[in-house]
Design an enzyme around this catalytic site. Structure first.
Site, mmCIF file in Angstrom:
data_model
loop_
_atom_site.group_PDB
_atom_site.id
_atom_site.type_symbol
_atom_site.label_atom_id
_atom_site.label_comp_id
_atom_site.label_asym_id
_atom_site.label_seq_id
_atom_site.Cartn_x
_atom_site.Cartn_y
_atom_site.Cartn_z
ATOM 1 N N ASP A 186 0.835 -1.188 0.000
ATOM 2 C CA ASP A 186 0.000 0.000 0.000
ATOM 3 C C ASP A 186 0.884 1.259 0.000
ATOM 4 O O ASP A 186 1.732 1.396 -0.864
ATOM 5 C CB ASP A 186 -0.966 -0.063 1.201
ATOM 6 C CG ASP A 186 -2.031 1.006 1.197
ATOM 7 O OD1 ASP A 186 -3.007 0.879 0.433
ATOM 8 O OD2 ASP A 186 -1.879 1.987 1.951
ATOM 9 N N TYR A 193 -1.532 11.302 1.545
ATOM 10 C CA TYR A 193 -2.370 11.566 0.374
ATOM 11 C C TYR A 193 -2.378 13.051 0.010
ATOM 12 O O TYR A 193 -2.491 13.408 -1.167
ATOM 13 C CB TYR A 193 -3.809 11.112 0.648
ATOM 14 C CG TYR A 193 -3.969 9.630 0.861
ATOM 15 C CD1 TYR A 193 -4.148 8.762 -0.207
ATOM 16 C CD2 TYR A 193 -3.940 9.092 2.148
ATOM 17 C CE1 TYR A 193 -4.303 7.392 -0.004
ATOM 18 C CE2 TYR A 193 -4.089 7.726 2.368
ATOM 19 C CZ TYR A 193 -4.268 6.880 1.283
ATOM 20 O OH TYR A 193 -4.412 5.527 1.479
ATOM 21 N N HIS A 231 -7.348 -6.502 -0.679
ATOM 22 C CA HIS A 231 -6.240 -5.545 -0.602
ATOM 23 C C HIS A 231 -5.184 -5.877 0.446
ATOM 24 O O HIS A 231 -3.992 -5.747 0.187
ATOM 25 C CB HIS A 231 -6.810 -4.149 -0.333
ATOM 26 C CG HIS A 231 -5.779 -3.071 -0.271
ATOM 27 N ND1 HIS A 231 -4.965 -2.729 -1.335
ATOM 28 C CD2 HIS A 231 -5.411 -2.239 0.740
ATOM 29 C CE1 HIS A 231 -4.162 -1.737 -0.994
ATOM 30 N NE2 HIS A 231 -4.405 -1.420 0.259
#
Length: 319
Positions: free
Chosen positions: A101, A233, A298
């Protein structure tokens, strides 16, 4: 878990918490969002039992590692700088890298900036994404998926934090995120990331995630919040500016890539086509293998822990 040792090291101006076990060549594990060193608990035990020194930090802004307040303290330069300093602190010239990730994104840039530090890289979930000089990444995501795409919604400081509810709710939020099996781009509901505090429905835990695991995550995130992780982010467009000099650069370390066929990254952003078309191999010329795990979502390092541990060992054992 009690056999794993914990310590704090000074790296790049912050104090970083590190979990480790074993002796031998170093395998360095980098976690993603919303995770911790703990995400690698199974791999730490598996690799340390096979003659490796397994090292897993809490990344900047997570767990027991310091979390600077400013958004600008979470650029890719800071994140890679932390890991280079950590590697140096271990007293080794090179490590085997394993990442998932956001850790995988940090891993790709680490391989791009300092390839001499990495013997080989086992990457989970997020493939290398070459810089498009014509468009900023968040702008591209907004154009593709709209304002409610999760990365777009994460951009405004404070807003996503508020939508996660109170700290009393964080365990349920984390559990729902870790156990989600919905493929495709994560589009958040208009009313928030999760239901209002106290009303999030509890769902049964899968066999690979215990209540003890959820409680551990919740205990850490209830103290730190999620702002540190969200700030990664919030620097995506700034990272695009900072990495202009690496436009067109290739990653030149040996790589094995592993994802699940239900992974939210693999099933969005044109990732399947990027991998299957040969473009991934073009950008990462020493890519040796791509593994797609059937029926896995995921968080494959936890959901398919034994399989991932075996894949890691089989690959790094060649070097």
């Amino acid at each position: 878990m009690e056999e794993i040792e914990h310590r704090t090291v000074e790296v790049n101006g912050i104090k970083m918490h590190v979990a480790e076990k074993g002796e031998g060549p170093v395998v360095l594990f980098l976690h993603g969002f919303p995770e911790l060193w703990y995400s690698w608990r199974h791999q730490i035990l598996a690799l340390s039992s096979r003659g490796y020194r397994a090292v897993a930090p809490d990344l900047r802004g997570y767990g027991d590692t310091e979390a600077p307040e400013s958004i600008g303290s979470y650029t890719i330069m800071h994140l890679v700088g932390d890991i280079v300093a950590l590697i140096d602190s271990l007293g080794v010239g090179q490590v085997f890298l394993v990442a998932h990730d956001w850790g995988a994104i940090v891993g790709w840039y680490l391989c791009l900036f300092r390839p001499e530090k990495i013997k080989a890289y086992v990457c989970l979930s997020v493939p290398f994404m070459p810089r498009n000089p014509k468009v900023r990444p968040v702008d591209a995501m907004r154009a593709l998926y709209g304002d409610d795409y999760y990365i777009c919604r994460f951009q405004e400081p404070g807003k996503a934090e508020a939508l996660y509810g109170s700290n009393n709710n964080i365990g349920e939020v984390i559990k729902n995120m870790l156990t989600s099996r919905r493929p495709g781009p994560p589009i958040l509901p208009k009313e928030g990331v999760a239901l209002p505090s106290g009303s999030l429905p509890s769902k049964p835990l899968p066999s690979w995630l215990s209540q003890e695991d959820v409680t551990y995550y919740a205990s850490k995130f209830s103290k730190t919040g999620i702002t540190g992780g969200l700030n990664y982010y919030r620097n995506l467009n700034l990272n695009w500016e900072l990495t202009a000099a690496w436009t067109g650069a290739k990653v030149k370390v040996p790589v094995k890539f592993i994802t699940g066929d239900l992974d939210v990254v693999y099933t969005s952003l044109g990732i399947k086509d990027y991998i299957d078309s040969g473009a991934f191999k073009r950008d990462v010329p020493y890519l040796e293998e791509v593994v797609v795990q059937e029926g896995v979502a995921h968080f494959n390092n936890q959901e398919a822990a034994e399989d991932i541990s075996n894949h890691i060992y089989d690959f790094i054992n060649k070097f």
